[in-house]
Scaffold this active site. Sequence first.
Site, PDB file in Angstrom:
ATOM      1  CG  HIS A 101      -0.203   0.108   2.535  1.00 14.27           C
ATOM      2  ND1 HIS A 101       0.459  -0.959   3.087  1.00 14.27           N
ATOM      3  CD2 HIS A 101      -0.027   1.140   3.395  1.00 14.27           C
ATOM      4  CE1 HIS A 101       1.001  -0.609   4.236  1.00 14.27           C
ATOM      5  NE2 HIS A 101       0.727   0.676   4.444  1.00 14.27           N
ATOM      6  CG  ASP A 103       1.647   4.907   4.878  1.00  8.20           C
ATOM      7  OD1 ASP A 103       1.112   3.792   4.995  1.00  8.20           O
ATOM      8  OD2 ASP A 103       2.792   5.166   5.291  1.00  8.20           O
ATOM      9  CG  HIS A 258       5.027   0.941   3.107  1.00  9.95           C
ATOM     10  ND1 HIS A 258       4.382   2.042   2.602  1.00  9.95           N
ATOM     11  CD2 HIS A 258       4.492   0.737   4.339  1.00  9.95           C
ATOM     12  CE1 HIS A 258       3.501   2.486   3.475  1.00  9.95           C
ATOM     13  NE2 HIS A 258       3.540   1.710   4.541  1.00  9.95           N
ATOM     14  NE  ARG A 273       2.278   5.852   9.240  1.00  9.54           N
ATOM     15  CZ  ARG A 273       1.261   5.306   8.583  1.00  9.54           C
ATOM     16  NH1 ARG A 273       1.340   4.070   8.146  1.00  9.54           N
ATOM     17  NH2 ARG A 273       0.164   5.989   8.351  1.00  9.54           N
TER      18      ARG A 273
END
Length: 282
Positions: A101, A103, A258, A273
Site C-alpha cells: 500500500h 499510506d 511498502h 510512525r
Amino acid sequence: MAYKNIDVKPVAGALGAEIEGVALNDNLDNETFDDIHQAFLDHQVIFFRNQDLSPEAHIRFGRRFGSLNIHPYVKGMAGHEEIMEIIKEPDERENFGGGWHSDMSFQEEPALGSILHSIEVPPYGGDTLFASQSAAYDALSEGMKDMLDGMIAIHTAEKEYGRKGHSAMQRAGMQVEQQEEGTVPKFEHPVVRTHPQTGRKALYVNSAFTMHFKNMTRRESRPLLQFLFEHATQEQFTCRFRWTPGAVAFWDNRAVQHYALNDYHGHRRHMRRVTINGDRPR
Ligand code: SIN
C-alpha cells in the site's frame, strides 16, 4: 549525487539508501537537512540506524518536511496524537500494514511521506519491503504507458477500515474506529502521478485502497488493476529493510509502496510512525 554532510549507501538497484553520519535527535543544521531531503528524493526511501528519537524529536523532524497527519480512523499515541503506535504483541497473529500500500492514498491529499522509528524489534522477521513505483512505471511498454496516462482510479479506506478490515485491525492490536459501509469517502487520483519535486512519473494504485477505475465497474477494472498490483511489486523494483532497535525508515508515499512482513509470531514488535501531509496527486 554529492552530499556535503552525510554518507549515502544504496541498498538495492531500484530504491533505498542507508544514511550514515547523522543524529536525527540533534537540531539538524540546514545544510544537513538539505542533504537528507535530497537523499530522500534521490532514493525514495532512506534508512538510519541507532537513532535515539524521543516522541518530541520524532515530531520535530517530521515537521521539517510539512504538517503532520492525524489519522482519521486510528487513535494516536497518548499525548502525541501525530504519532501512530504500531505494536504487535507476541499473542497477536495479524499485523498492521501487512499488504502492499501507499499510506493515506484514501485521502484527498494523501501523505507525502512516513517516518517509522523502531522501539522494539523481534529477534527475527518483521522486515519492511518497499517498491519503487517510478521504476515500475518506467518498465511498462509505451503502449501501456499511453493507455494509463490520463486514467483515474477511485481510492477509499472502506475495505481496510469497514467492518471486516476493522476486525483485522483490532486483532492486530490497533485502536481503530470502525467505519460504516457506504459512509467512507472516495477520492479520485490519477493512475500515473508526476512527482511534484523530481518530475518523475510513478504508478499510483495499490491493492489496499484502490477499488476501481473511474467510470468502470469493479469487475471491469479488476484484470488491469490486478496486473498493475502484481507488476508494481516485482522483486526488481523492491528493497528490504531489516530493522534493528532505534532504526528509522523515511519513505516517499508519492513514489513508493511498502509492505510490513508478518513472519515473527510469538515476538513483540513496537514501532512509532509520523506521517507528513502531502498534496493532491497530479
Ligand atoms: C506501515 O506504516 O504500513 C507499517 C510498516 C511497518 O510496520 O513496517
